[in-house]
Design a protein around this motif. Structure first.
Motif, short mmCIF file in Angstrom:
data_model
loop_
_atom_site.label_atom_id
_atom_site.label_comp_id
_atom_site.label_asym_id
_atom_site.label_seq_id
_atom_site.Cartn_x
_atom_site.Cartn_y
_atom_site.Cartn_z
N MET A 1 0.83 -1.21 0.00
CA MET A 1 0.00 0.00 0.00
C MET A 1 0.87 1.26 0.00
N ILE A 2 0.61 2.17 -0.93
CA ILE A 2 1.42 3.38 -1.04
C ILE A 2 1.10 4.34 0.12
N ARG A 3 2.13 4.77 0.83
CA ARG A 3 1.89 5.70 1.93
C ARG A 3 2.53 7.04 1.67
N HIS A 5 4.18 9.78 -1.59
CA HIS A 5 4.52 10.07 -2.98
C HIS A 5 5.73 11.00 -3.00
N TYR A 59 5.19 13.91 -0.32
CA TYR A 59 3.85 13.93 0.28
C TYR A 59 3.66 12.66 1.08
N PRO A 60 2.79 12.65 2.12
CA PRO A 60 1.80 13.66 2.48
C PRO A 60 2.32 14.89 3.20
N GLU A 61 3.59 14.90 3.64
CA GLU A 61 4.03 16.06 4.42
C GLU A 61 4.09 17.33 3.56
N MET B 20 -3.39 12.63 -2.05
CA MET B 20 -2.25 12.79 -1.15
C MET B 20 -1.46 14.05 -1.49
N VAL B 50 -2.33 2.80 7.04
CA VAL B 50 -2.49 3.30 5.67
C VAL B 50 -3.53 2.46 4.93
N THR B 63 -4.71 12.14 6.97
CA THR B 63 -3.36 12.00 6.43
C THR B 63 -2.56 11.14 7.38
N VAL B 64 -2.04 10.04 6.86
CA VAL B 64 -1.18 9.19 7.69
C VAL B 64 0.25 9.54 7.37
N THR B 65 1.00 9.91 8.39
CA THR B 65 2.38 10.28 8.13
C THR B 65 3.26 9.76 9.25
#
Lengths: 391, 124
Positions: A1-3, A5, A59-61, B20, B50, B63-65
């Protein structure tokens, strides 16, 4: 699963400063750390900060790294992507208010971007220009779908006239009017042309759009074809823009595969195709009649008007020619209620920085000299000179 | 040949993959991923979170970080949930199963899973 980018700029600026090597190194490092399944690497169009290239955004940051070299990549992978610690030494911090050391700086926090609303460039640096699905995900081709299924050509012209869109190649001619004229001339064959012969020294606004969001131009040209009754379009693009040419061709091929160009578009029976014509670098071919003469295969020399292209243009058939920048903002106004303007009274167009600057400068000139008119075109947006405060 | 309906289907399917990039959602779930976190098993927790956020269709909202060491290594893996105008919630000693429950009850349902919070762990 992509978390996560990782967006790497693949525009001409960053490509020149080495973004391809950075992307390759990143892919190797992700493979070595077995992170390919979690981190997606996306090559995008221009972010607009070429001087800081190669540019990378995570991303997501939304972390914004500038001047990234291949040697920096292992650190970014190890620290940021694996352990979640931002590599602050590579972060671009100009103008951003950092309240805690190590705080994340995202692109939208920087001085350069924080007061911008990107209209024509909304997809540049956000999507992969070589992937039609990402364009569709950002409401791409929805405007075309709406136009083909719900609107008549006259409706389209009315929306354009209401939006106040003017030719952004520089002459400022009302686009809706241009289309209306071309529609008015009956002919079995008409043409839609795109001027991508950007030759002004140092200019690259067309290039940014073509490299970063080529489908936006194709979609808008197809809408124009439906509106004026044309079945063929041409994009006249400089041969000196190899990345733009390549991505345009990829985009055209993908649109064909999806039935968004060709015969029977979206099953509506409407037929339209787009071809690329490469300019050999003659500055004069940016002028519309010279450009059309060049597409015809002749030496690119202007011809006298009238007749205007709307009556006798390419191959002596009714034609319209718009600049890349005029085509590009077409679709953001796409979705919901009307094909272009979500609220027709305040189209996204009028909120674009370009439009604001224009309105402001015309107000200034009107105030400075009540009789001065920089253009013979009517200026519905400019307030009458009498409305300006007395000196 | 794509019809408008097919086009909309592609858009809906692809939407999650680009959300995202449009910035952060209203809820931020942060997983501690320093050496301590990773050693304690933060990686499967992050993956579970996620996956679950995607499965529940919460990608617009959540948003999962990841972050570095939160400073209480003995409680790792830690997940912190930030939401505007609400107190931060710190979940400790996470497992993928616990993470899935948090996604469903807290991130989707808005109800804090008290028993996994640091408060519950300290009072135990």
């Amino acid at each position: 699963m992509i978390r996560s980018h990782v967006l790497i700029c693949g525009g001409t600026g960053c490509t020149s400063s080495g973004s391809i090597a950075v992307k390759q190194r990143l892919e190797e490092e992700l493979k070595a750390k077995d992170l390919q399944g979690e981190i997606k690497v996306v090559q995008t169009g221009c972010f607009g900060l070429c001087a800081l290239g190669p540019v990378m955004i995570v991303y997501p940051e939304g972390t914004f790294y500038s001047h990234v070299t291949p040697e920096d990549v292992p650190e970014i992978v190890e620290e940021h992507l694996l352990k979640g610690r931002i590599v602050t030494r590579l972060e671009y911090k100009e103008g951003a208010e950092i309240t805690q050391p190590g705080e994340n700086v995202s692109l939208s926090d920087t001085n350069f971007y924080k007061s911008q609303m990107r209209v024509a460039l909304r997809n540049c640096g956000v999507i992969n220009p070589e992937n039609i699905d990402e364009y569709i995900a950002r409401d791409g081709y929805m405007a075309l779908g709406k136009v083909l299924t719900e609107m008549t050509p006259d409706d389209v012209i009315q929306v354009l006239l209401d939006s106040g869109l003017r030719g952004r190649g520089g002459a400022g001619f009302p686009t809706g009017l241009k289309w209306k004229f071309a529609k008015g001339y009956e002919n079995d064959q008409k043409y839609v042309c795109c001027n991508a012969d950007e030759g002004d020294p140092g200019a690259f606004m067309d290039r940014s759009v073509l490299e970063g969001d080529p489908h936006a131009v194709l979609e808008a040209m197809t809408i124009a074809g439906y509106t004026i009754g044309a079945s063929q379009g041409y994009i006249y693009v400089r041969a000196e823009y190899p990345i733009a040419v390549k991505r345009l061709q990829i985009a055209i091929d993908q649109s064909h595969a999806y039935g968004l160009l060709g015969d029977n578009i979206m099953g509506t029976g409407f037929k339209f195709d787009i071809g690329l014509r490469l300019g050999a670098g003659a500055f004069v071919c940016g002028e519309e009649t010279a450009l059309m003469t060049s597409i015809e295969g002749n030496r690119g020399e202007p011809r006298p008007r009238p007749p205007f292209p709307a009556e006798k243009g390419l191959f002596q058939k009714p034609s319209i020619l718009n600049n890349v920048e005029t085509w590009a903002p077409r679709s953001p106004r796409a979705p919901r209620s009307s094909p272009w303007a979500a609220r027709s009274s305040t189209p996204a167009w009028s909120r674009s920085p370009w439009a604001l600057r224009c309105a402001r400068s015309s107000r200034r000139s009107a105030a400075a000299s009540p009789t001065a008119r920089s253009s013979r075109l009517p200026r519905p947006a400019a307030p009458p000179a009498a409305a300006s405060p007395p000196p | 040949m794509k019809t408008l309906a097919e086009l909309q289907a592609i858009r809906d399917r692809m939407k999650d993959s680009v959300t995202m990039r449009s910035g952060t959602g209203e809820i931020r779930a942060v997983v501690g991923m320093a050496t301590c976190g990773i050693a304690a098993g933060a990686r499967p927790v992050l993956a579970a979170l996620v996956e679950e956020v995607n499965r529940l269709g919460l990608t617009d909202k959540v948003t999962v970080t990841q972050t570095g060491c939160i400073g209480i290594c003995r409680y790792e893996p830690i997940v912190e949930v930030y939401q505007a105008d609400k107190e931060k919630v710190t979940y400790v000693k996470m497992t993928p199963e616990k993470a899935r429950r948090i996604a469903e009850e807290h991130l989707q349902g808005g109800k804090v899973v008290e028993e996994y919070t640091i408060g519950a762990a300290e009072n135990a």
